[in-house]
Write a protein that holds these residues in place. Structure first.
Motif, short mmCIF file in Angstrom:
data_model
loop_
_atom_site.label_atom_id
_atom_site.label_comp_id
_atom_site.label_asym_id
_atom_site.label_seq_id
_atom_site.Cartn_x
_atom_site.Cartn_y
_atom_site.Cartn_z
N GLU A 154 0.86 -1.19 0.00
CA GLU A 154 0.00 0.00 0.00
C GLU A 154 0.88 1.23 0.00
N PRO A 155 1.43 1.58 -1.18
CA PRO A 155 2.38 2.69 -1.22
C PRO A 155 1.75 4.00 -0.77
N LYS A 156 2.55 4.81 -0.12
CA LYS A 156 2.04 6.09 0.38
C LYS A 156 2.31 7.17 -0.68
N LEU A 157 1.24 7.85 -1.09
CA LEU A 157 1.42 9.03 -1.93
C LEU A 157 1.06 10.22 -1.07
N PHE A 158 1.66 11.36 -1.37
CA PHE A 158 1.45 12.54 -0.52
C PHE A 158 0.58 13.56 -1.23
N ARG A 159 0.00 14.47 -0.43
CA ARG A 159 -0.88 15.48 -0.99
C ARG A 159 -0.04 16.58 -1.63
N MET A 160 0.57 16.22 -2.74
CA MET A 160 1.34 17.20 -3.53
C MET A 160 1.24 16.73 -4.98
N ASP A 161 1.83 17.49 -5.93
CA ASP A 161 1.58 17.12 -7.32
C ASP A 161 2.26 15.80 -7.68
N VAL A 162 1.82 15.24 -8.82
CA VAL A 162 2.28 13.91 -9.22
C VAL A 162 3.80 13.89 -9.41
N THR A 163 4.34 14.94 -10.07
CA THR A 163 5.79 14.98 -10.30
C THR A 163 6.54 14.90 -8.96
#
Ligand code: ATP
Length: 315
Positions: A154-163
């Motif tokens: 369950e990879p963590k993505l952050f609340r910032m742009d995709v790049t």
């Protein structure tokens, strides 16, 4: 005052009483949140006071080049919380540089534990792990971890742009072209371009499916060009489209000489790993089968039974 209330005084009294009750209720309501925050911040400050572990401060060996040969030599392991429960039993396994190896087996057979030891989250109880012939315990942990790409379930993505999400954790300066190259390698470029602001879209929880998140995390790992890539395939997050693309990533790594590196895939869907160079089958902490998909299917052992079970479960 002559001992009588005027209408104005009564109204004022009622309003003030209401205001007082509301304020008291508001203080009571927020008091528990305030106390919870105080408790939580105590834990944060306690963590901030901790010193980095010896693993990260002691200077170990740095190899000139990491080829990516991984050897588990007679590795035995029990988790510290359950020392009497053996999880890995005299495990002997060699992964050659640039080999794509999938690890399969029933839940609890020890697949993730093999990777946990490689990431040095734990140390073997007995035996050792060698990297390019050097004991893992003698290597500089920070140097070694920088050369491993790990994509969890369950990879963590952050609340910032995709790049920024793809660049996250990359120790060098990278251009937008490199970010897009990594996304293409992870089969994420097309769906990222279709987002409202493409690579500038801010990621929130509802933006991407589980499988898409995992492909963004694969791009993040590939951007660092790791000598060893570990992919813990999601058990449930993969939709059919993402499953197809994870399979393509594996095929690409196996066939494109430029993309080659040592790859370990902890696989739950046997359909995604047929292109792997080797499949290791785990049962109860031991390796019970080791070979190519076509050979293992012929062996009629655990792998072929697992494959059969998954085929039968398909709609
Ligand atoms: N931190 C831990 N402390 C104690 N026991 C653990 C810990 N992590 C895993 N285990 C136990 O170790 C055994 C092997 O777990 P592991 O996660 O390696 O299996 P797995 O084959 O990867 O399973 P799955 O396919 O469900 O992810 C299991 O019995 C599990 O309950």
């Amino acid at each position: 005052m002559n001992g009588k209330f005027t209408a104005e005084q009564l109204t004022k009294f009622t309003l003030y009483a209401e205001w007082l009750i509301l304020s008291t209720w508001w203080i009571g309501d927020n008091w528990s949140s305030l106390m919870q925050s105080v408790g939580a911040s105590e834990k944060v400050f306690r963590l901030m006071d901790l010193l980095p572990s010896r693993q990260l401060t002691s200077k170990g060996l740095r190899l000139q080049k990491l080829e990516g040969r991984i050897q588990y030599a007679d590795v035995e392991f029990s988790y510290p919380s359950r020392p009497s429960a053996p999880i890995l039993r005299r495990l002997n396994l060699t992964l050659n540089p640039n080999e794509v190896v999938a690890i399969v087996g029933l839940s609890g057979s020890g697949k993730s534990t093999i990777v946990n030891l490689l990431l040095q989250l734990y140390e073997p109880t007995n035996g050792q792990i060698l990297i390019d012939g050097v004991p893992l315990s003698e290597l500089d942990t920070r140097w070694f971890r920088e050369r491993i790409g790990f994509v969890g379930q369950e990879p963590k993505l952050f609340r910032m742009d995709v790049t920024s999400n793809i660049k996250y954790g990359c120790p060098r300066e990278v251009s937008q072209e490199e970010v897009e190259w990594a996304a293409k390698q992870a089969y994420a470029h097309d769906f990222l371009m279709a987002l409202p602001d493409g690579y500038n879209t801010i990621v929130d929880d509802a933006l991407l499916s589980g499988g898409q998140k995992q492909r963004v995390a694969i791009a993040r790992a590939l951007l660092r060009d790791p000598a060893i890539l570990v992919l813990d395939e999601a058990t449930s997050a993969l939709d059919a489209e993402s499953e197809h693309y994870v399979k393509s990533v594996i095929t690409e790594v196996s066939t494109d000489p430029k993309a080659r590196r040592t790859v370990i895939i902890i696989a739950h869907r046997l359909s995604t790993i047929q292109a792997a160079d080797r499949i290791i089958v785990m049962e109860n902490g031991s390796i019970v089968e080791d070979g190519k998909h076509s050979d293992l299917v012929k062996q009629n052992g655990l792998y072929s039974r697992l494959a059969q079970r998954q085929n039968d479960a398909l709609p």
